[in-house]
Design a protein around this motif. Sequence first.
Motif, PDB file in Angstrom:
ATOM      1  N   PRO A  98      41.839  33.703  42.575  1.00  0.00           N
ATOM      2  CA  PRO A  98      42.871  34.215  43.123  1.00  0.00           C
ATOM      3  C   PRO A  98      43.081  35.465  43.060  1.00  0.00           C
ATOM      4  O   PRO A  98      44.722  35.015  43.473  1.00  0.00           O
ATOM      5  CB  PRO A  98      41.512  33.641  44.567  1.00  0.00           C
ATOM      6  CG  PRO A  98      42.437  32.470  44.839  1.00  0.00           C
ATOM      7  CD  PRO A  98      42.552  32.308  43.337  1.00  0.00           C
ATOM      8  N   ASP A  99      43.167  36.663  43.709  1.00  0.00           N
ATOM      9  CA  ASP A  99      44.329  37.960  43.819  1.00  0.00           C
ATOM     10  C   ASP A  99      43.887  37.964  45.670  1.00  0.00           C
ATOM     11  O   ASP A  99      43.431  38.649  46.659  1.00  0.00           O
ATOM     12  CB  ASP A  99      43.610  38.674  43.000  1.00  0.00           C
ATOM     13  CG  ASP A  99      44.878  40.106  43.351  1.00  0.00           C
ATOM     14  OD1 ASP A  99      45.420  39.492  44.609  1.00  0.00           O
ATOM     15  OD2 ASP A  99      44.829  41.559  43.243  1.00  0.00           O
ATOM     16  N   GLN A 100      45.094  37.049  46.025  1.00  0.00           N
ATOM     17  CA  GLN A 100      44.846  36.753  47.788  1.00  0.00           C
ATOM     18  C   GLN A 100      45.340  38.146  48.282  1.00  0.00           C
ATOM     19  O   GLN A 100      44.430  37.979  49.030  1.00  0.00           O
ATOM     20  CB  GLN A 100      45.537  35.496  47.947  1.00  0.00           C
ATOM     21  CG  GLN A 100      45.124  34.619  47.844  1.00  0.00           C
ATOM     22  CD  GLN A 100      45.282  32.895  48.402  1.00  0.00           C
ATOM     23  OE1 GLN A 100      46.037  33.140  49.349  1.00  0.00           O
ATOM     24  NE2 GLN A 100      44.513  31.492  47.413  1.00  0.00           N
ATOM     25  N   PRO A 101      46.351  38.645  48.563  1.00  0.00           N
ATOM     26  CA  PRO A 101      46.868  40.042  49.009  1.00  0.00           C
ATOM     27  C   PRO A 101      45.557  40.928  48.761  1.00  0.00           C
ATOM     28  O   PRO A 101      45.390  41.862  49.686  1.00  0.00           O
ATOM     29  CB  PRO A 101      47.870  40.111  48.047  1.00  0.00           C
ATOM     30  CG  PRO A 101      48.581  39.219  47.380  1.00  0.00           C
ATOM     31  CD  PRO A 101      47.246  38.223  47.013  1.00  0.00           C
ATOM     32  N   ALA A 102      44.660  40.560  47.908  1.00  0.00           N
ATOM     33  CA  ALA A 102      43.908  41.875  46.982  1.00  0.00           C
ATOM     34  C   ALA A 102      42.406  41.528  48.816  1.00  0.00           C
ATOM     35  O   ALA A 102      41.876  42.402  49.112  1.00  0.00           O
ATOM     36  CB  ALA A 102      43.384  42.448  45.788  1.00  0.00           C
TER      37      ALA A 102
END
Length: 525
Positions: free
Chosen positions: A238-242
């Motif tokens: 998963p793109d955690q910052p996004a």
Amino acid sequence: MRTVTFLLSIAGSLGLAGCAKRHYFQRDAVVPAPSAARPNTADSVWATAGRQYAQHGFVNTVLVGRHHRAAWAAPVRVPVLHLATAWPTAGPLTPTKLGGGFQTTSLTLKGADGRSYALRSIDKDPSRILPKFWQRTFVANALRDATSAGLGYGALVVAPLAQALGVPHTHPRLEYVPPEEQQLGSAEANQRLRGKLALLEEKYSSKRAYSPLLPQATDFLSDEDMRKLLYEDPHYRPDQPALLQARLLDVLVGDWDRHAGQWQWALSPDPAAPATRHLFAPVPKDRDQVFFRLADGTIPWLLTRRVLVRHLVTFRHRYHDLVALTGQGRYVDQRGLNELTQRDFVAAAERTRQRLPDSVLARAVRRLPPAVYALEGPRLLRDLQARRDALPAVAARYYRLKAERPVVAGTNQPDHFVVRRAPDSTTVQVYSRTLGPDSLYYQRTFYTRETKRLTLEGLESRDLFEVSGARGLRLVIHAGAGPDVLRAPSRRRLRYEEEANGRLNRPEPKNKHEQFYPYDRLEDE
């Protein structure tokens, strides 16, 4: 059931009895032109989203609340739906599927460009979630009336805010479906949408979908399909910052309804290793509950004080009950934000504050129809400004809440969990046993001052859990289908749960969005 109990209490307090109204909803959204200066034309009409919500007296207002009733009854100018030209860049739209669950009516449309679109009714009929007996009683009226707590036009405001923050979003357009419409694909679709106001927007549900904010995306998947890939192969992450940026937007606009089913995910190459790794970027959908205002009446104010319907959080200029506001997204947060630190949370909130100056907030609120803006705009703008300024401090609280009981999940392939425990911290590293010692795909240090319990989840593989150190925070390990191996010199503050008789000895998932990991329970809160 909590919502039903809540509405029964309201109905009883108001002395309501008898049957549900046979014609509860307005028959046609169009209102007679009040003067010759405001005529209806073939291409646009004056309409209301729901006049019925404003037909209450003083006692009802005091006991139940003013909500957004005036906005639902405010006349707005909207275009008449013509499927051939409704979305000019898409070409003619063709109905394909009627859906929308038990409340909102949603019609999927396919454009000549191959992309999918959705026509979603603004008004709802939540009484359909009730058992058939209760659908014929006053309870149906009470449940329908609660729709007025939502701001039907709120999605129009969220889109420019999301754009400023780089959060993928739809571009909703108001449309009026004329009573004579016969081209919606089925008799049921015609019956449920004709004469109503609706939002027309894109759907991010296939490879043909496209967002300018995600130009590298190769596919768009549902949450369930995303998790199948995520838990099948460590090359998908998963793109955690996004996701954090998207969740901070949820907090800002008070969107409490962010369970796993409210997300699509864009699959893109990972810039750090585009040939081998992929990231899932979040695409929020269904902004039906933003700017929610329920607790402005005596009875709902009492019942939302952490009783019965705590999760129905009222939007105010000050944040309150962050646990409830973010609770519906707990499953997504636990598995999608577990690499981020408090510094990451606060920095993201500060960027959010900087990217939403007063001018951006003002333009967003001006997206409301003029009559609705006159009723709600100035107050909404002041509230958004106050919430924006307080967001960094709230993000720190948000982090502490999510850091209390994090979850680290492996994949269906054999994984190697390396856990190093110390009195003040615990470090977790996860490797793929199939790909070798250079396959680290997760690493994080959790601190005892922040975390009460850390959960590690193995899946359908031969996992190795290697734990060193006899002291540290409480550790819970859910072994998968195995056979798995635990190496730990001490079992102090460690609970190891193995699968028994082909299934984990755990409660069944509460809903389909927890079918992969049924451990996300609220009993600890």
